[in-house]
Design a protein around this motif. Structure first.
Motif, PDB file in Angstrom:
ATOM      1  N   THR A 130      94.467  42.141  -8.300  1.00  0.00           N
ATOM      2  CA  THR A 130      94.632  42.277  -9.749  1.00  0.00           C
ATOM      3  C   THR A 130      93.617  41.430 -10.506  1.00  0.00           C
ATOM      4  N   TYR A 131      93.531  41.708 -11.810  1.00  0.00           N
ATOM      5  CA  TYR A 131      92.835  40.804 -12.717  1.00  0.00           C
ATOM      6  C   TYR A 131      93.855  39.837 -13.310  1.00  0.00           C
ATOM      7  N   PRO A 147      92.963  31.623  -6.832  1.00  0.00           N
ATOM      8  CA  PRO A 147      91.833  31.664  -7.750  1.00  0.00           C
ATOM      9  C   PRO A 147      91.925  32.836  -8.725  1.00  0.00           C
ATOM     10  N   LYS A 148      91.210  32.736  -9.817  1.00  0.00           N
ATOM     11  CA  LYS A 148      91.287  33.703 -10.905  1.00  0.00           C
ATOM     12  C   LYS A 148      90.771  35.083 -10.499  1.00  0.00           C
ATOM     13  N   SER A 149      91.537  36.107 -10.854  1.00  0.00           N
ATOM     14  CA  SER A 149      91.183  37.515 -10.668  1.00  0.00           C
ATOM     15  C   SER A 149      90.791  37.850  -9.226  1.00  0.00           C
ATOM     16  N   PRO A 150      91.783  37.796  -8.297  1.00  0.00           N
ATOM     17  CA  PRO A 150      91.527  38.254  -6.927  1.00  0.00           C
ATOM     18  C   PRO A 150      91.515  39.786  -6.927  1.00  0.00           C
ATOM     19  N   SER A 151      90.376  40.359  -7.227  1.00  0.00           N
ATOM     20  CA  SER A 151      90.309  41.791  -7.519  1.00  0.00           C
ATOM     21  C   SER A 151      90.213  42.631  -6.246  1.00  0.00           C
ATOM     22  N   PHE A 152      89.030  42.758  -5.667  1.00  0.00           N
ATOM     23  CA  PHE A 152      88.889  43.633  -4.504  1.00  0.00           C
ATOM     24  C   PHE A 152      89.352  42.928  -3.235  1.00  0.00           C
ATOM     25  N   LEU A 153      90.030  43.682  -2.363  1.00  0.00           N
ATOM     26  CA  LEU A 153      90.587  43.149  -1.127  1.00  0.00           C
ATOM     27  C   LEU A 153      90.023  43.888   0.080  1.00  0.00           C
ATOM     28  N   GLU A 158      87.023  37.395  -8.741  1.00  0.00           N
ATOM     29  CA  GLU A 158      85.989  37.797  -9.690  1.00  0.00           C
ATOM     30  C   GLU A 158      85.836  36.826 -10.853  1.00  0.00           C
ATOM     31  N   GLY A 159      86.910  36.125 -11.207  1.00  0.00           N
ATOM     32  CA  GLY A 159      86.838  35.217 -12.339  1.00  0.00           C
ATOM     33  C   GLY A 159      86.710  33.759 -11.956  1.00  0.00           C
TER      34      GLY A 159
END
Length: 382
Positions: free
Chosen positions: A38-39, A68-74, A88-89
């Protein structure tokens, strides 16, 4: 009548309500686990873990993992014992995280973090030996290779590449933007898509050193302004397909398995519904396990475009499916090819669809599952 209403009527979207299933009691029965990146917005807690019950087509929440901030792609390790995220953040130093998987429950425990070697990491993939991680940094325009240790932790980068150039789209292609790195089915090559310069780079993987070197044909160029994003191989390994984000189109490639060379067979194949005139960018792309149908997500039109794959690898449009939400950034197809789960980033939902095995068309099953800003789905069997 809106385009989403028309699409819903056309493809028979159902809205059946099903209750959340009880916890599994048969320990011998394998679980299917959905990991959701997610973001960090609208109350997101990080990575979400759900149990998927295919009998009832429902998801049951198991865990939310802060970090950590925005663990987007897995990405999931080939062993299934570890999960990796790009943050990502987060600062560059914390750009990638490793997690161990509880083999009984599917829940995650943080192991360590490493530098992504660039700003805005947006994609991670793991080679088939489980020993190398490939990280794409959209903001920094760089690509990095990180070793995966025996305990699943990430080591410091063994290789890092910086790119140059630009494309004709002054807003989106002012510099390189590395968007994905996909490993070939034979684990010999990795293909790196640069949205900023309209190129897909081909590298031979040196598994002994953890470095990459340009393949015999070092890159393939797409039509200027296309914006290569994500990339997928056909199960027969003879063809590959690439999202052209900025033109909302898809490209078809022939693959030379010996040299790793990609040859464009066809590109700028339209993916949007006829008559759609709004703003749109394409995002994710997947093929069903039998190699019969290709799906591509479109953000703006908010549909999944469905293509039948012809014997020569070319595509024939089969239809469009509304994702019942806004900004379908990512989706996943289960290993049996029976279900497709789509993540609507801006309406905070994951929607479950059943795949028609004859036509490839989709029918919504169950209720939307609420998850803040979902942007990546990984479905695995424990």
């Amino acid at each position: 009548m809106t385009i989403h209403t028309l699409l819903a009527l056309t493809f028979g979207i159902a809205g059946t309500c099903t209750a959340t299933p009880p916890a599994r009691t048969n320990k011998a029965e394998k679980q299917e686990i959905l990991y959701v990146g997610t973001y960090s917005t609208r109350g997101s807690e990080g990575i979400y873990v759900y149990a998927f019950d295919r009998k009832t087509a429902t998801l049951r929440k198991l865990q939310a993992v802060s970090g950590p901030k925005s663990p987007s792609f897995l990405a999931v390790h080939p062993s299934g014992n570890y999960v990796y995220s790009v943050n990502e953040g987060a600062p560059v130093a914390n750009g990638v995280s490793a997690y161990s998987v509880d083999g009984r429950t599917g829940q995650l425990t943080a192991i360590n973090q490493e530098s992504s070697h660039g700003r805005g990491p947006c994609h991670i993939s793991i080679d088939q030996t489980g020993k190398l991680a490939f990280v794409s940094n959209y903001g920094g325009g760089t690509f990095a290779v990180l070793p995966v240790r025996a305990d699943g932790s990430l080591g410091a980068a063994t290789d890092s590449l910086t790119y140059s150039g630009a494309g004709p789209n002054k807003q989106r292609q002012e510099k390189p933007h590395i968007h994905s790195a996909i490993v070939s089915p034979d684990n010999r090559f990795v293909y790196v898509s640069d949205l900023g310069t309209d190129k897909i780079y081909s590298y031979a993987i040196d598994k002994a050193t953890g470095k990459v070197k340009p393949a015999a044909t070092p890159f393939v160029s797409e039509r200027p302004g296309s914006g290569p994003r994500h990339f997928v191989f056909h199960p027969n390994r003879r063809f590959a397909y690439g999202v052209q984000e900025l033109t909302s189109t898809v490209a078809v490639f022939a693959v030379d398995p010996k040299s790793g060379t990609l040859t464009v067979l066809e590109e700028r194949i339209p993916t949007l519904p006829a008559g759609f005139t709004g703003s749109n960018t394409s995002a994710d792309i997947h093929i069903d396990p039998k190699g019969r149908f290709l799906y591509q997500s479109n953000r703006g039109a908010n549909v999944l475009s469905i293509f039948a794959i012809q014997p020569d690898g070319r595509l024939k449009l089969a239809g469009h499916q509304a994702t019942m939400g806004k900004t379908p950034r990512n989706f996943v197809i289960d290993a049996k090819g029976e279900f497709l789960l789509a993540a609507n980033q801006d309406t905070d939902t994951v929607i479950i669809f059943r795949i028609d095995p004859k036509t490839g068309l989709l029918t919504q099953v169950g209720e939307p599952v609420s998850i803040p800003a979902p942007v990546c789905l990984q479905l695995v069997n424990l």
